[in-house]
Structure formats: C-alpha cells, structure tokens
Design an enzyme around this catalytic site. Structure first.
Site, PDB file in Angstrom:
ATOM      1  N   ALA A  34       0.591  -0.693  16.961  1.00 37.03           N
ATOM      2  CA  ALA A  34       1.484   0.366  16.472  1.00 37.03           C
ATOM      3  C   ALA A  34       0.838   1.751  16.602  1.00 37.03           C
ATOM      4  O   ALA A  34       1.521   2.734  16.886  1.00 37.03           O
ATOM      5  CB  ALA A  34       1.862   0.088  15.021  1.00 37.03           C
ATOM      6  N   THR A  75       5.280  -6.717  11.853  1.00 37.46           N
ATOM      7  CA  THR A  75       5.592  -7.826  10.935  1.00 37.46           C
ATOM      8  C   THR A  75       5.862  -9.088  11.734  1.00 37.46           C
ATOM      9  O   THR A  75       6.468  -9.024  12.804  1.00 37.46           O
ATOM     10  CB  THR A  75       6.789  -7.503  10.005  1.00 37.46           C
ATOM     11  OG1 THR A  75       7.085  -8.664   9.223  1.00 37.46           O
ATOM     12  CG2 THR A  75       8.041  -7.073  10.759  1.00 37.46           C
ATOM     13  N   ASP A 124       0.843  -1.204   0.000  1.00 27.61           N
ATOM     14  CA  ASP A 124       0.000   0.000   0.000  1.00 27.61           C
ATOM     15  C   ASP A 124       0.880   1.257   0.000  1.00 27.61           C
ATOM     16  O   ASP A 124       2.106   1.172   0.115  1.00 27.61           O
ATOM     17  CB  ASP A 124      -0.975  -0.019   1.200  1.00 27.61           C
ATOM     18  CG  ASP A 124      -0.259   0.064   2.549  1.00 27.61           C
ATOM     19  OD1 ASP A 124       0.510   1.026   2.755  1.00 27.61           O
ATOM     20  OD2 ASP A 124      -0.467  -0.825   3.411  1.00 27.61           O
ATOM     21  N   HIS A 174       8.475  -5.486  -1.430  1.00 29.41           N
ATOM     22  CA  HIS A 174       7.552  -6.456  -2.034  1.00 29.41           C
ATOM     23  C   HIS A 174       6.659  -5.815  -3.100  1.00 29.41           C
ATOM     24  O   HIS A 174       5.621  -6.373  -3.443  1.00 29.41           O
ATOM     25  CB  HIS A 174       6.694  -7.145  -0.953  1.00 29.41           C
ATOM     26  CG  HIS A 174       7.480  -8.104  -0.103  1.00 29.41           C
ATOM     27  ND1 HIS A 174       7.021  -8.595   1.097  1.00 29.41           N
ATOM     28  CD2 HIS A 174       8.697  -8.680  -0.304  1.00 29.41           C
ATOM     29  CE1 HIS A 174       7.921  -9.419   1.618  1.00 29.41           C
ATOM     30  NE2 HIS A 174       8.953  -9.489   0.791  1.00 29.41           N
TER      31      HIS A 174
HETATM   32  C1  BJW Z   1       0.160  -5.481  14.489  1.00 26.47           C
HETATM   33  C2  BJW Z   1      -1.063  -4.928  14.592  1.00 26.47           C
HETATM   34  C3  BJW Z   1      -1.077  -3.607  15.000  1.00 26.47           C
HETATM   35  C4  BJW Z   1      -1.402  -6.901  13.975  1.00 26.47           C
HETATM   36  N1  BJW Z   1       0.062  -2.969  15.242  1.00 26.47           N
HETATM   37  N2  BJW Z   1       1.330  -4.932  14.690  1.00 26.47           N
HETATM   38  C5  BJW Z   1      14.872 -18.603   3.666  1.00 26.47           C
HETATM   39  C6  BJW Z   1      14.312 -19.436   4.608  1.00 26.47           C
HETATM   40  C7  BJW Z   1      13.036 -19.956   4.439  1.00 26.47           C
HETATM   41  C8  BJW Z   1      12.297 -19.673   3.298  1.00 26.47           C
HETATM   42  C9  BJW Z   1      12.832 -18.826   2.366  1.00 26.47           C
HETATM   43  C10 BJW Z   1      14.116 -18.315   2.539  1.00 26.47           C
HETATM   44  N3  BJW Z   1      14.392 -17.512   1.467  1.00 26.47           N
HETATM   45  C11 BJW Z   1      13.340 -17.506   0.648  1.00 26.47           C
HETATM   46  C12 BJW Z   1      12.382 -18.302   1.150  1.00 26.47           C
HETATM   47  C13 BJW Z   1      11.042 -18.575   0.510  1.00 26.47           C
HETATM   48  C14 BJW Z   1      10.003 -17.503   0.777  1.00 26.47           C
HETATM   49  C15 BJW Z   1       9.761 -17.428   2.285  1.00 26.47           C
HETATM   50  O1  BJW Z   1      10.213 -16.538   2.966  1.00 26.47           O
HETATM   51  N4  BJW Z   1       8.999 -18.359   2.844  1.00 26.47           N
HETATM   52  C16 BJW Z   1       8.744 -18.369   4.281  1.00 26.47           C
HETATM   53  C17 BJW Z   1       7.313 -17.905   4.536  1.00 26.47           C
HETATM   54  C18 BJW Z   1       8.996 -19.753   4.773  1.00 26.47           C
HETATM   55  N5  BJW Z   1      10.399 -16.216   0.236  1.00 26.47           N
HETATM   56  C19 BJW Z   1      10.237 -15.888  -1.064  1.00 26.47           C
HETATM   57  O2  BJW Z   1       9.752 -16.680  -1.868  1.00 26.47           O
HETATM   58  C20 BJW Z   1      10.690 -14.519  -1.474  1.00 26.47           C
HETATM   59  N6  BJW Z   1      11.514 -14.600  -2.626  1.00 26.47           N
HETATM   60  C21 BJW Z   1      12.778 -15.060  -2.585  1.00 26.47           C
HETATM   61  O3  BJW Z   1      13.289 -15.409  -1.547  1.00 26.47           O
HETATM   62  O4  BJW Z   1      13.425 -15.059  -3.800  1.00 26.47           O
HETATM   63  C22 BJW Z   1      14.628 -15.796  -3.905  1.00 26.47           C
HETATM   64  C23 BJW Z   1      14.246 -17.211  -4.230  1.00 26.47           C
HETATM   65  C24 BJW Z   1      13.553 -17.472  -5.388  1.00 26.47           C
HETATM   66  C25 BJW Z   1      13.219 -18.775  -5.690  1.00 26.47           C
HETATM   67  C26 BJW Z   1      13.540 -19.795  -4.804  1.00 26.47           C
HETATM   68  C27 BJW Z   1      14.222 -19.502  -3.626  1.00 26.47           C
HETATM   69  C28 BJW Z   1      14.590 -18.200  -3.342  1.00 26.47           C
HETATM   70  C29 BJW Z   1       9.503 -13.658  -1.890  1.00 26.47           C
HETATM   71  C30 BJW Z   1       8.579 -13.361  -0.764  1.00 26.47           C
HETATM   72  C31 BJW Z   1       7.355 -12.578  -1.268  1.00 26.47           C
HETATM   73  C32 BJW Z   1       6.313 -12.332  -0.180  1.00 26.47           C
HETATM   74  N7  BJW Z   1       5.112 -11.921  -0.787  1.00 26.47           N
HETATM   75  C33 BJW Z   1       3.980 -11.575   0.047  1.00 26.47           C
HETATM   76  C34 BJW Z   1       2.729 -11.377  -0.857  1.00 26.47           C
HETATM   77  C35 BJW Z   1       2.948 -10.361  -1.982  1.00 26.47           C
HETATM   78  C36 BJW Z   1       2.580  -8.976  -1.574  1.00 26.47           C
HETATM   79  C37 BJW Z   1       1.107  -8.859  -1.187  1.00 26.47           C
HETATM   80  O5  BJW Z   1       0.245  -9.548  -1.751  1.00 26.47           O
HETATM   81  O6  BJW Z   1       0.816  -8.022  -0.296  1.00 26.47           O
HETATM   82  O7  BJW Z   1       4.286 -10.415   0.826  1.00 26.47           O
HETATM   83  S1  BJW Z   1       3.593 -12.812   1.277  1.00 26.47           S
HETATM   84  C38 BJW Z   1       3.112 -11.677   2.518  1.00 26.47           C
HETATM   85  O8  BJW Z   1       4.007 -11.847   3.640  1.00 26.47           O
HETATM   86  C39 BJW Z   1       3.363 -10.280   1.941  1.00 26.47           C
HETATM   87  C40 BJW Z   1       4.007  -9.599   3.115  1.00 26.47           C
HETATM   88  O9  BJW Z   1       4.758  -8.476   2.703  1.00 26.47           O
HETATM   89  C41 BJW Z   1       4.826 -10.679   3.747  1.00 26.47           C
HETATM   90  C42 BJW Z   1       5.163 -10.424   5.198  1.00 26.47           C
HETATM   91  O10 BJW Z   1       4.029 -10.472   6.005  1.00 26.47           O
HETATM   92  P1  BJW Z   1       3.877  -9.469   7.229  1.00 26.47           P
HETATM   93  O11 BJW Z   1       3.831  -8.090   6.745  1.00 26.47           O
HETATM   94  O12 BJW Z   1       4.892  -9.793   8.246  1.00 26.47           O
HETATM   95  O13 BJW Z   1       2.392  -9.826   7.729  1.00 26.47           O
HETATM   96  P2  BJW Z   1       1.918 -10.967   8.749  1.00 26.47           P
HETATM   97  O14 BJW Z   1       0.459 -11.129   8.575  1.00 26.47           O
HETATM   98  O15 BJW Z   1       2.752 -12.174   8.661  1.00 26.47           O
HETATM   99  O16 BJW Z   1       2.212 -10.329  10.192  1.00 26.47           O
HETATM  100  C43 BJW Z   1       1.489  -9.213  10.650  1.00 26.47           C
HETATM  101  C44 BJW Z   1       2.034  -8.839  12.013  1.00 26.47           C
HETATM  102  O17 BJW Z   1       1.385  -7.656  12.431  1.00 26.47           O
HETATM  103  C45 BJW Z   1       1.784  -9.890  13.099  1.00 26.47           C
HETATM  104  O18 BJW Z   1       2.987 -10.153  13.801  1.00 26.47           O
HETATM  105  C46 BJW Z   1       0.759  -9.220  14.031  1.00 26.47           C
HETATM  106  O19 BJW Z   1       0.926  -9.593  15.405  1.00 26.47           O
HETATM  107  C47 BJW Z   1       1.070  -7.771  13.793  1.00 26.47           C
HETATM  108  N8  BJW Z   1      -0.030  -6.853  14.045  1.00 26.47           N
HETATM  109  N9  BJW Z   1      -2.012  -5.922  14.238  1.00 26.47           N
HETATM  110  C48 BJW Z   1       1.234  -3.647  15.080  1.00 26.47           C
HETATM  111  N10 BJW Z   1      -2.264  -2.972  15.161  1.00 26.47           N
END
Ligand code: BJW
Length: 240
Positions: free
Chosen positions: A220, A177, A93, A108
């Site tokens: 936050a 996050t 966003d 992202h």
């Molecule tokens: C509050 C609140 C309030 C609530 N105040 N807080 C190494 C180890 C393991 C795996 C991998 C690794 N390297 C790569 C990987 C694979 C993968 C990965 O990480 N998988 C894991 C999940 C296991 N990563 C990828 O595939 C990435 N690419 C990559 O590594 O390329 C190299 C590669 C290529 C090919 C093969 C291998 C390597 C790409 C990752 C892309 C993520 N995409 C998304 C969706 C797209 C965007 C969208 O649609 O919006 O991005 S997934 C989703 O998760 C989104 C977010 O940006 C991302 C992070 O989530 P976030 O923001 O942390 O949200 P939540 O819901 O998880 O947490 C919210 C938090 O807020 C919580 O803690 C609440 O408590 C808190 N909260 N209210 C403050 N009021």
C-alpha cells in the site's frame, strides 16, 4: 474551478499499517501465527485469563503509540483534496487520524480506548498506555480494551453507518485486508452491488480479488502514493 467530487470509500485492514511496523494477523509473522485467537481475542479468552488478554493489548498499544503513519495513510488522507472520502477501518490503531484523514470509522473498535467489561456503552479514552487488573469503570467493573473480539457484535451505530457509507460509494478501495472476517468483509460486495467501482490494493490476491474491478498488486505504501499522483495528473488535464 469546480470539480465533481466523487465519493471514495477506503476500507482498510492490518496491511495498511504493516509498513508502520505494526503486525498483521494472518501473514507470516502475524499475530495469529503466534497466539491462539480464542485465547486473546474472544470473550471466552477474557473470562479464562483477563490478565493475559490485557498484556496482549498493552503490548500492542505501546507499539501503536510508537508507530507513525506511513506513505499509505498519508496518501489516503491526501485523497480528501479531490474526493469525498470516508475511511472504514478494521484497524484499532489511530494512524489514519494521525495522517490527517478526517472521517474515520472504526468497525472493530479502538485500542486507545477502554470500556467496561459489563457495559459496552461505557467507553473511556485511555490516559495511560496500559490497562491493569483492578482498573474499574464507574460502576465497579474491570476495564477491557474497546475492541471487537470474535463472537462479539460490532458497535451497532458504527456498523449501520458503515453499511450506508459503503452502499453510497462511487469508488470502493479495499486496502491491506485479507477480507475473511465478517461482517466487515461483506462491505466491498455491498458497495459493488450498488454500483461502486471496486479497487483492491494488496501484495497478495485475497478472497476479494476475483470480484475486484481493478487489482493493484503491491504494498500500500508504494501503490497508494502513485494513485494519488495519477489522480492529481487527471485533475490537471481534465478539470470538470
Ligand atoms: C499488505 C501489506 C502492505 C501485508 N500493503 N497490504 C459469516 C461467515 C463466516 C463467519 C462469520 C460470519 N459472520 C460472523 C462470523 C464469525 C467471525 C468471522 O468472521 N470468522 C471468520 C474469520 C471465519 N466474525 C465475528 O465473530 C465478528 N462478530 C460477529 O459477526 O458478530 C455477530 C455474531 C455474534 C455471535 C455469533 C455469530 C455472529 C467479530 C469479528 C471481530 C474481529 N476481531 C479482530 C481482533 C480484534 C481487534 C484487534 O485485536 O486488532 O479484528 S480479528 C482480526 O481480523 C482483527 C482485524 O480487524 C480482522 C481483519 O484482519 P485483516 O485486517 O484483514 O488482517 P489480515 O492479517 O487477515 O490481512 C492482512 C492483509 O494485509 C493480507 O491480505 C496481506 O497480504 C496484506 N498486507 N502487508 C498492503 N504492505
């Protein structure tokens, strides 16, 4: 009077926009509780059903356009009065920009942009709230949201710049996050290893909490305005 300007890097996730009414991913009510990640946020999902992927992001784009920055976004922007601030956001966003943050990196991608489905360097600002099947890039390929799906590499320039910025932080503030999605989730530890003071703001402990120098537990939108007030007080008492 001159003040020393420390470098504050603010790393944000979906939780920072939760109080603006935008859904997170992994909490109760989060997107991944309703949708299979691989069907809407992976190249395989796009290949299998691009229409469904476009609809998922079209709905989210409408929600973003209707949302407003909350107290957390505004507090982060207000930090610029006192610090050198860079925001590294995983969010697609534009609420940090609308709150007034002037230095925002989107690791992202951005939902308000479209890109060619064959050439990731062909990126277009969106004039409409939706991308439809049949909307093509200049070379005739279907447009898709300019976001990073699982299995896709992060935009190289944005990622390399984020690493440099994280490693130069005096204070690294991780906000809203779960810190489980890599490589973005490695930024806080990169900063800490280079000597940054690591602060986490989240209502719940996360994968990062045990490494944080300070864990401020709460929403936050409550914690960050208090932090800004505190910093203002410190500035009044201890001018450099
Ligand atoms: C509050 C609140 C309030 C609530 N105040 N807080 C190494 C180890 C393991 C795996 C991998 C690794 N390297 C790569 C990987 C694979 C993968 C990965 O990480 N998988 C894991 C999940 C296991 N990563 C990828 O595939 C990435 N690419 C990559 O590594 O390329 C190299 C590669 C290529 C090919 C093969 C291998 C390597 C790409 C990752 C892309 C993520 N995409 C998304 C969706 C797209 C965007 C969208 O649609 O919006 O991005 S997934 C989703 O998760 C989104 C977010 O940006 C991302 C992070 O989530 P976030 O923001 O942390 O949200 P939540 O819901 O998880 O947490 C919210 C938090 O807020 C919580 O803690 C609440 O408590 C808190 N909260 N209210 C403050 N009021």
């Amino acid at each position: 009077m001159e003040f020393m300007r420390e470098k504050v890097v603010v790393f944000t996730g979906a939780g920072v926009s939760a109080e603006s009414g935008l859904r997170t991913f992994r909490d109760m009510g989060g997107y991944w509780r309703e949708y299979a990640i691989e069907s809407v946020a992976s190249p395989e999902g796009w290949k299998a059903n691009p229409q469904a992927v476009l609809e998922f992001y079209n709905e989210r784009r409408k929600a973003v356009l209707q949302a407003s920055p909350n107290a957390a976004h505004l507090a982060i922007a207000a930090l610029e009065a006192r610090f050198d601030v860079v925001v590294i956001t995983q969010n697609i966003d534009d609420l940090h920009e609308r709150a007034g943050s002037t230095n925002v990196m989107h690791v992202h991608g951005e939902i308000l942009k479209a890109r060619s489905s064959v050439d990731p360097f062909l990126i277009y600002p969106l004039a409409t709230a939706v991308i439809e099947m049949g909307q093509l890039c200049e070379h005739g390929s279907q447009l898709r949201p300019d976001v990073v799906w699982f299995g896709e590499v992060l935009p190289e320039d944005e990622w390399n710049a984020s690493v440099r910025v994280a490693e130069s932080a005096d204070v690294f503030l991780s906000v809203g996050t779960s810190a489980v999605v890599y490589p973005a989730a490695s930024l806080p530890m990169m900063a800490k290893r280079r000597g940054a003071f690591l602060v986490e703001v989240n209502p719940e402990p996360t994968a990062l909490t045990e490494y944080a120098d300070e864990f401020l537990q709460g929403p936050a939108g409550v914690i960050l305005p208090q932090m800004v007030e505190l910093v203002r007080g410190v500035r009044a008492i201890h001018p450099a």
